[in-house]
Design a protein around this motif. Sequence first.
Motif, PDB file in Angstrom:
ATOM      1  N   ILE A   1       0.772  -1.181   0.032  1.00 16.53           N
ATOM      2  CA  ILE A   1      -0.045   0.035   0.010  1.00 16.53           C
ATOM      3  C   ILE A   1       1.018   1.237  -0.081  1.00 16.53           C
ATOM      4  CG2 ILE A   1      -1.668   1.119   1.244  1.00 16.53           C
ATOM      5  CD1 ILE A   1      -2.381  -1.503   2.652  1.00 16.53           C
ATOM      6  N   GLY A   2       0.635   2.570  -0.787  1.00 19.26           N
ATOM      7  CA  GLY A   2       1.058   3.494  -0.739  1.00 19.26           C
ATOM      8  C   GLY A   2       2.598   3.652  -1.356  1.00 19.26           C
ATOM      9  N   GLN A   3       2.770   2.513  -2.524  1.00 20.79           N
ATOM     10  CA  GLN A   3       3.915   2.632  -2.942  1.00 20.79           C
ATOM     11  C   GLN A   3       4.200   3.834  -3.843  1.00 20.79           C
ATOM     12  OE1 GLN A   3       4.321  -1.157  -5.180  1.00 20.79           O
ATOM     13  NE2 GLN A   3       4.168  -2.375  -3.183  1.00 20.79           N
ATOM     14  N   LYS A   4       5.363   3.998  -4.318  1.00 21.48           N
ATOM     15  CA  LYS A   4       5.788   5.328  -5.045  1.00 21.48           C
ATOM     16  C   LYS A   4       5.253   5.316  -6.489  1.00 21.48           C
ATOM     17  CE  LYS A   4      10.096   6.287  -5.938  1.00 21.48           C
ATOM     18  NZ  LYS A   4      11.633   6.709  -5.957  1.00 21.48           N
ATOM     19  N   ASN A   5       5.414   4.017  -7.002  1.00 23.53           N
ATOM     20  CA  ASN A   5       4.595   3.868  -8.413  1.00 23.53           C
ATOM     21  C   ASN A   5       3.807   2.652  -8.110  1.00 23.53           C
ATOM     22  OD1 ASN A   5       6.636   5.430 -10.067  1.00 23.53           O
ATOM     23  ND2 ASN A   5       8.027   4.041  -8.929  1.00 23.53           N
ATOM     24  N   ARG A   6       2.796   2.961  -8.883  1.00 27.33           N
ATOM     25  CA  ARG A   6       1.439   2.028  -8.699  1.00 27.33           C
ATOM     26  C   ARG A   6       1.669   0.653  -9.543  1.00 27.33           C
ATOM     27  NH1 ARG A   6      -2.813   2.313  -5.535  1.00 27.33           N
ATOM     28  NH2 ARG A   6      -4.841   1.328  -6.365  1.00 27.33           N
ATOM     29  N   HIS A   7       1.656  -0.334  -8.973  1.00 28.54           N
ATOM     30  CA  HIS A   7       1.953  -1.793  -9.749  1.00 28.54           C
ATOM     31  C   HIS A   7       0.985  -2.536  -9.578  1.00 28.54           C
ATOM     32  CE1 HIS A   7       5.939  -0.338  -8.225  1.00 28.54           C
ATOM     33  NE2 HIS A   7       6.289  -0.535  -9.687  1.00 28.54           N
ATOM     34  N   THR A   8       0.732  -3.536 -10.870  1.00 29.59           N
ATOM     35  CA  THR A   8      -0.206  -4.325 -10.647  1.00 29.59           C
ATOM     36  C   THR A   8      -0.303  -5.256  -9.719  1.00 29.59           C
ATOM     37  OG1 THR A   8      -0.483  -4.617 -13.326  1.00 29.59           O
ATOM     38  CG2 THR A   8      -1.393  -6.485 -12.054  1.00 29.59           C
ATOM     39  N   THR A   9      -1.291  -5.619  -8.829  1.00 35.79           N
ATOM     40  CA  THR A   9      -0.954  -6.358  -7.636  1.00 35.79           C
ATOM     41  C   THR A   9      -1.730  -7.573  -7.465  1.00 35.79           C
ATOM     42  OG1 THR A   9      -0.242  -4.130  -6.415  1.00 35.79           O
ATOM     43  CG2 THR A   9      -1.145  -5.908  -5.047  1.00 35.79           C
ATOM     44  N   VAL A  10      -1.273  -8.765  -7.057  1.00 31.45           N
ATOM     45  CA  VAL A  10      -2.061  -9.964  -6.965  1.00 31.45           C
ATOM     46  C   VAL A  10      -1.703 -10.335  -5.439  1.00 31.45           C
ATOM     47  CG1 VAL A  10      -2.188 -12.381  -7.826  1.00 31.45           C
ATOM     48  CG2 VAL A  10      -1.419 -10.787  -9.437  1.00 31.45           C
ATOM     49  N   LEU A  11      -2.884 -10.680  -4.659  1.00 28.48           N
ATOM     50  CA  LEU A  11      -2.861 -11.310  -3.477  1.00 28.48           C
ATOM     51  C   LEU A  11      -3.351 -12.814  -3.319  1.00 28.48           C
ATOM     52  CD1 LEU A  11      -3.299 -10.697  -0.151  1.00 28.48           C
ATOM     53  CD2 LEU A  11      -5.493 -10.055  -0.656  1.00 28.48           C
ATOM     54  N   ASP A  12      -2.635 -13.461  -2.754  1.00 26.43           N
ATOM     55  CA  ASP A  12      -2.821 -14.920  -2.668  1.00 26.43           C
ATOM     56  C   ASP A  12      -4.244 -15.096  -2.096  1.00 26.43           C
ATOM     57  OD1 ASP A  12      -1.979 -17.776  -2.921  1.00 26.43           O
ATOM     58  OD2 ASP A  12      -2.386 -17.803  -0.656  1.00 26.43           O
ATOM     59  N   GLU A  13      -4.875 -16.185  -2.769  1.00 25.72           N
ATOM     60  CA  GLU A  13      -6.299 -16.449  -2.242  1.00 25.72           C
ATOM     61  C   GLU A  13      -6.614 -17.005  -0.671  1.00 25.72           C
ATOM     62  OE1 GLU A  13      -7.696 -19.309  -4.883  1.00 25.72           O
ATOM     63  OE2 GLU A  13      -6.503 -20.792  -4.119  1.00 25.72           O
ATOM     64  N   THR A  14      -5.540 -17.020  -0.271  1.00 26.52           N
ATOM     65  CA  THR A  14      -5.572 -17.793   1.103  1.00 26.52           C
ATOM     66  C   THR A  14      -6.055 -16.586   2.038  1.00 26.52           C
ATOM     67  OG1 THR A  14      -3.165 -17.817   1.510  1.00 26.52           O
ATOM     68  CG2 THR A  14      -4.119 -19.763   0.894  1.00 26.52           C
ATOM     69  N   ALA A  15      -5.798 -15.245   1.595  1.00 29.78           N
ATOM     70  CA  ALA A  15      -5.989 -14.227   2.733  1.00 29.78           C
ATOM     71  C   ALA A  15      -7.379 -14.175   2.892  1.00 29.78           C
ATOM     72  CB  ALA A  15      -5.545 -12.920   1.638  1.00 29.78           C
ATOM     73  N   GLU A  16      -8.279 -14.728   1.878  1.00 32.11           N
ATOM     74  CA  GLU A  16      -9.586 -14.447   2.199  1.00 32.11           C
ATOM     75  C   GLU A  16     -10.303 -15.533   3.135  1.00 32.11           C
ATOM     76  OE1 GLU A  16     -11.262 -15.019  -1.796  1.00 32.11           O
ATOM     77  OE2 GLU A  16     -11.254 -12.978  -2.040  1.00 32.11           O
ATOM     78  N   LEU A  17      -9.351 -16.431   3.757  1.00 32.91           N
ATOM     79  CA  LEU A  17      -9.674 -17.311   4.885  1.00 32.91           C
ATOM     80  C   LEU A  17      -9.726 -16.558   6.116  1.00 32.91           C
ATOM     81  CD1 LEU A  17      -7.395 -20.414   3.819  1.00 32.91           C
ATOM     82  CD2 LEU A  17      -9.836 -20.437   3.306  1.00 32.91           C
ATOM     83  N   TYR A  18      -9.459 -15.299   6.306  1.00 30.80           N
ATOM     84  CA  TYR A  18      -9.227 -14.830   7.630  1.00 30.80           C
ATOM     85  C   TYR A  18     -10.034 -13.403   7.647  1.00 30.80           C
ATOM     86  CZ  TYR A  18      -5.353 -17.712   8.053  1.00 30.80           C
ATOM     87  OH  TYR A  18      -4.421 -18.671   8.106  1.00 30.80           O
ATOM     88  N   ASP A  19     -10.595 -13.032   8.937  1.00 34.19           N
ATOM     89  CA  ASP A  19     -11.335 -11.768   8.864  1.00 34.19           C
ATOM     90  C   ASP A  19     -10.211 -10.567   8.628  1.00 34.19           C
ATOM     91  OD1 ASP A  19     -13.653 -13.264   9.500  1.00 34.19           O
ATOM     92  OD2 ASP A  19     -13.139 -13.232  11.756  1.00 34.19           O
ATOM     93  N   THR A  20      -8.977 -10.834   8.990  1.00 39.20           N
ATOM     94  CA  THR A  20      -7.991  -9.910   8.828  1.00 39.20           C
ATOM     95  C   THR A  20      -6.703 -10.186   8.605  1.00 39.20           C
ATOM     96  OG1 THR A  20      -7.230  -9.595  11.367  1.00 39.20           O
ATOM     97  CG2 THR A  20      -9.101  -7.925  10.317  1.00 39.20           C
ATOM     98  N   VAL A  21      -5.805  -9.716   7.901  1.00 39.20           N
ATOM     99  CA  VAL A  21      -4.512 -10.118   7.562  1.00 39.20           C
ATOM    100  C   VAL A  21      -3.484  -8.962   7.933  1.00 39.20           C
ATOM    101  CG1 VAL A  21      -5.088 -11.739   5.651  1.00 39.20           C
ATOM    102  CG2 VAL A  21      -4.773  -9.222   5.162  1.00 39.20           C
ATOM    103  N   PHE A  22      -2.291  -9.242   8.084  1.00 44.83           N
ATOM    104  CA  PHE A  22      -1.187  -8.426   8.379  1.00 44.83           C
ATOM    105  C   PHE A  22      -0.214  -8.149   7.258  1.00 44.83           C
ATOM    106  CE2 PHE A  22      -3.200  -9.933  12.106  1.00 44.83           C
ATOM    107  CZ  PHE A  22      -2.994  -8.929  13.130  1.00 44.83           C
ATOM    108  N   VAL A  23       0.150  -7.154   6.846  1.00 46.38           N
ATOM    109  CA  VAL A  23       1.275  -6.800   5.851  1.00 46.38           C
ATOM    110  C   VAL A  23       2.192  -5.576   6.497  1.00 46.38           C
ATOM    111  CG1 VAL A  23      -0.472  -7.465   3.743  1.00 46.38           C
ATOM    112  CG2 VAL A  23      -0.334  -4.986   4.605  1.00 46.38           C
ATOM    113  N   SER A  24       3.181  -5.567   5.670  1.00 48.94           N
ATOM    114  CA  SER A  24       4.200  -4.484   6.123  1.00 48.94           C
ATOM    115  C   SER A  24       3.362  -3.016   6.279  1.00 48.94           C
ATOM    116  CB  SER A  24       5.290  -4.303   5.260  1.00 48.94           C
ATOM    117  OG  SER A  24       6.231  -3.446   5.867  1.00 48.94           O
TER     118      SER A  24
END
Length: 158
Positions: free
Chosen positions: A106-129
């Motif tokens: 999130i908030g990268q200097k340049n916008r890039h195409t992003t792909v999130l692994d589907e296992t994230a949807e198994l959780y109510d919340t996830v943690f990223v840097s």
Amino acid sequence: MAAGTPATVALTAAGIPFTEHSYEHDPGTTNFGLEAAEALQLDPEQVFKTLLADVDGSLVVGIVPVTGKLDLKALAAAVGGKRAEMADPRLAERRTGYIVGGISPIGQKNRHTTVLDETAELYDTVFVSGGRRGLDIELAPADLVRATDAIVAAIARD
């Protein structure tokens, strides 16, 4: 945090709810995601790392659980590409505005195409840097998708 990071500023500006979690980063650690999971006493499957790959000449962000690896072939397929390889870390830092170990999707200097692994949807919340070593952001997977315009696909492997 007074000023915040580009990630927290972007989330706040977009009105996306999140929670910051700080921890003491050990400068000797190179497995940043597992360090975060352990320091914050989280299920490591719920903590995701942000990786950059070159897919047919374009940088693409892959977000996968810290317990697994990025499946480069699956990442390329998810964005309609043919071939992917990990991006040079220095290039990743320049293009995102973050340092390795603190690269937020999130908030990268340049916008890039992003792909999130589907296992994230198994959780109510996830943690990223959160944009620096020693800071993770907790948010709902759907909000992470919204914040990054991510594609959700099976891109992780053991």
